[in-house]
Design a protein around this motif. Structure first.
Motif, PDB file in Angstrom:
ATOM      1  N   GLY A  55      94.960  90.616  33.286  1.00 41.33           N
ATOM      2  CA  GLY A  55      93.806  91.498  33.505  1.00 41.33           C
ATOM      3  C   GLY A  55      92.981  91.034  34.689  1.00 41.33           C
ATOM      4  O   GLY A  55      92.567  91.834  35.539  1.00 41.33           O
ATOM      5  N   SER A  56      92.770  89.714  34.783  1.00 40.29           N
ATOM      6  CA  SER A  56      91.962  89.148  35.859  1.00 40.29           C
ATOM      7  C   SER A  56      92.635  89.349  37.225  1.00 40.29           C
ATOM      8  O   SER A  56      91.992  89.783  38.191  1.00 40.29           O
TER       9      SER A  56
ATOM     10  N   HIS B 165      95.062  95.148  29.523  1.00 40.25           N
ATOM     11  CA  HIS B 165      95.319  93.720  29.278  1.00 40.25           C
ATOM     12  C   HIS B 165      94.055  93.007  28.779  1.00 40.25           C
ATOM     13  O   HIS B 165      94.120  92.187  27.860  1.00 40.25           O
ATOM     14  N   LEU B 166      92.914  93.332  29.383  1.00 44.89           N
ATOM     15  CA  LEU B 166      91.668  92.668  28.984  1.00 44.89           C
ATOM     16  C   LEU B 166      91.264  93.067  27.569  1.00 44.89           C
ATOM     17  O   LEU B 166      90.768  92.237  26.792  1.00 44.89           O
ATOM     18  N   GLU B 167      91.486  94.334  27.212  1.00 40.84           N
ATOM     19  CA  GLU B 167      91.183  94.775  25.836  1.00 40.84           C
ATOM     20  C   GLU B 167      92.049  94.029  24.824  1.00 40.84           C
ATOM     21  O   GLU B 167      91.569  93.618  23.754  1.00 40.84           O
ATOM     22  N   LYS B 168      93.321  93.830  25.185  1.00 42.57           N
ATOM     23  CA  LYS B 168      94.216  93.076  24.285  1.00 42.57           C
ATOM     24  C   LYS B 168      93.769  91.611  24.182  1.00 42.57           C
ATOM     25  O   LYS B 168      93.767  91.021  23.099  1.00 42.57           O
TER      26      LYS B 168
ATOM     27  N   ALA C 132      87.121  87.171  28.593  1.00 41.70           N
ATOM     28  CA  ALA C 132      87.701  88.517  28.449  1.00 41.70           C
ATOM     29  C   ALA C 132      86.590  89.549  28.260  1.00 41.70           C
ATOM     30  O   ALA C 132      86.597  90.617  28.891  1.00 41.70           O
ATOM     31  N   ALA C 133      85.611  89.227  27.399  1.00 40.68           N
ATOM     32  CA  ALA C 133      84.502  90.156  27.140  1.00 40.68           C
ATOM     33  C   ALA C 133      83.691  90.403  28.412  1.00 40.68           C
ATOM     34  O   ALA C 133      83.341  91.546  28.736  1.00 40.68           O
TER      35      ALA C 133
END
Length: 610
Positions: free
Chosen positions: A70-71, A86-89, A107-108
């Motif tokens: 995600g990053s 990806h970040l939600e996962k 992530a949040a």
């Protein structure tokens, strides 16, 4: 706060697993190699990270890999939907893993940033609230997430909610023993209270901040940066109030403080308290900011050559910084600097340069919708001031009316109304609109803002109107009030304008000696600023005064000066009106025009200059 791109290493403060599998280390090594290649090979980096899922990794590895993907996608590609997935996962899985704080909260934080970028603010807020709620045992992340949610509310112009969160953060920092971060929260809250004009709350808060900053013993750079933050708030508070003389001790302290910081070396030693892992601004950004407030002061005080010198220094430093740093605050600094130097150029008789710089602000605003929404009113105000300088009064009125529609800022509103009133006075046939405006900026009672400078300007406008109406005694009363106020705070331009107008009144009344006593210092002050219009006006009066008194040589010298000023202004006028950017005076709606068509020579009246 520092936001360096994190490397894709397998370890983190929360990883307490056995040695990772060799396949995992190999894939991570390849991914990091591709990410840091020159140029980065992001597609190959993403392939290596996606390959991790083929091995059905444990939850820790799975969550961290989703965060890394995600990053990378968020920072290096335009594929924001895949980054979001990806970040939600990562956020969802990491909540099921005990003691996994850095992955969970990173992530949040990143996911809420992405939501805001996609205009999904209503998804970002509950996510940040949940993360804040479950991060109270992790001081660094709890403070960082509070700052992030406060920033989000600030961008939405919900300053009350932002102030509440910053208050919560200050109390939390106090409880976990971080006076440094407590000061950062309180100074940030003070900044918002100043924006809201809640001055009754600002004063005790700034007093408390001053005590905390002075008493805190820690990293010298962190201490000095807190002092810079504190002093910047004090200086801008004085400048908002139009008190350019009273601000001088604070401004001097601020300039000394930034010199101290520039001699200190950045220590790589990390603070022992994780809640202290923040900084307000990088050293280089603080330096530009101090240049900026110095320019603001010089412009208000009428030291325009000094304003020019510091603007040049700041813009040069900004250009260097923008090659390496795409932080949006640098573009904001650039626009504010240009806004101030444009006003200086209009005063010093450099309209063509001012117009090109207005066009430059338009281009910067085209690159950022947020920058445009924050500066649209100022941009139309600058165009209005330019229109006055080239005697396009209908366009000036249209620009100021547009600016009034776009602003909610009381000081800017008052500044625009004051200038619009001057347009109506010059036009001479807009009595109803003029009196309606003057009622709203009456300096004798219920003046809309606390600004000393704007109130002094409102007295000047009343004096100007009385002069045009032939009510000379009333005009003198208003102008003496302006002089008293402008002398008290060293407002040189208002002093020069008031003196020359008083000189004109005494000349009309036949009191040549008193007229001369006003016009000579007006000319001296206008030359020092330098204010080209007041120099033109003063030289015309001196010519007539000396002629009336039979001083032929002095009259000839004044006539020569007047001729020189007229020629300079006329040449600049023609140059400005011949530029394709001159067509900006017709723009009153929507975003700035992308292309400006050239036109055939100036179409504006030159009569007012001759």
């Amino acid at each position: 706060e520092s936001t360096q791109q994190r490397s894709l290493g397998p370890c983190g403060s929360s990883v307490q697993a056995a040695a990772p599998e060799s396949w995992y280390l190999a894939l991570l090594g390849f991914a990091e190699h591709f990410r840091t290649s020159s140029p980065p090979k992001i597609r190959l980096c993403v392939h290596c990270l996606q390959a991790v899922f083929q091995f059905k990794p444990p939850q820790r590895v799975e969550a961290r890999t989703h965060l890394q993907l995600g990053s990378v996608l968020y920072h290096h590609t335009k594929n924001s939907d895949l980054a979001r997935s990806h970040l939600e996962k990562a956020w969802c899985i990491s909540q099921q893993v005990p003691q996994f704080e850095d992955v969970k909260f990173e992530a949040a934080s990143l996911l809420s940033e992405l939501y805001c970028q996609q205009n999904l603010v209503d998804s970002a807020k509950p996510l940040l609230r949940k993360a804040i709620q479950i991060s109270q045992q992790t001081p660094y992340w709890h403070c960082r997430l509070l700052f992030q949610l406060a920033q989000l509310h600030t961008l939405e112009k919900d300053l009350v909610s932002a102030c509440d969160l910053l208050g919560v953060g200050a109390e939390y920092a106090r409880v976990v023993g971080s006076e440094y971060t407590r000061a950062l929260f309180l100074l940030s809250k003070g900044m918002l209270l100043l924006m809201e004009r809640k001055l009754q709350e600002v004063h005790p808060l700034l007093t408390l901040c001053g005590q905390i900053v002075e008493n805190w013993q820690g990293n010298p750079i962190q201490k000095e940066s807190l002092r810079v933050f504190f002093l910047v708030l004090q200086v801008t508070h004085y400048l908002d109030a139009g008190q350019v003389k009273s601000v001088k001790p604070c401004l001097k302290q601020l300039q000394q403080c930034i010199q101290t910081i520039s001699t200190l070396h950045d220590d790589e030693i990390l603070p022992s308290n994780p809640a202290d892992l923040f900084h307000w601004l990088p050293k280089e950004h603080m330096c530009v900011l101090v240049y900026l407030v110095t320019v603001m002061h010089s412009m208000q005080a009428g030291y325009l050559e000094k304003a020019q010198k510091y603007t040049d220094k700041a813009l040069m430093q900004l250009e260097k910084l923008k090659m390496l740093d795409c932080s949006p605050i640098l573009s904001s600094f650039q626009v504010i600097l240009l806004e101030h130097i444009i006003m200086c150029r209009l005063v010093t008789g450099h309209k063509a340069t001012a117009l090109q710089e207005i066009s430059q602000v338009c281009q910067l605003c085209q690159q950022s919708p947020r920058l445009f929404s924050n500066h649209a009113a100022q941009l139309h105000t600058l165009l209005g001031l330019y229109c006055i300088s080239v005697n396009c009064m209908d366009n000036a009125e249209a620009q100021f009316t547009t600016a009034l529609r776009l602003t909610t800022h009381q000081e800017l509103w008052t500044f625009i109304v004051t200038n619009l009133a001057s347009v109506y006075i010059r036009e001479g046939n807009r009595h109803q609109e003029l009196y309606s405006l003057l009622e709203r900026i009456n300096p004798d009672h219920n003046f809309p803002v606390s600004s000393h400078c704007l109130r002094a300007a409102a007295f000047y406008i009343r004096g100007l109107l009385s002069f045009f109406q032939g009510r000379y005694n009333e005009a003198k009363r208003f102008l003496r009030e302006t002089l008293k106020m402008s002398n008290a705070e060293d407002l040189n331009r208002l002093t020069a304008c008031s003196l020359v107008l008083l000189g004109h009144i005494f000349y009309v009344l036949g009191n040549h000696r008193e007229s001369n006593n006003m016009v000579v210092p007006a000319m001296q002050l206008a030359s020092k600023i330098p204010d080209m219009s007041v120099q033109l006006w003063s030289s015309a009066l001196l010519k007539d005064l000396n002629k009336a008194c039979g001083n032929t040589i002095d009259a000839h010298e004044a006539a020569q000066m007047h001729q020189n000023f007229s020629q300079q202004l006329l040449q600049d006028h023609i140059a400005a009106c011949s530029l394709p950017e001159h067509n900006l005076i017709s723009w009153t709606d929507g975003p700035p025009p992308v292309q400006i068509q050239a036109q055939n020579g100036p179409t504006t009246s030159l009569a007012s200059l001759l």
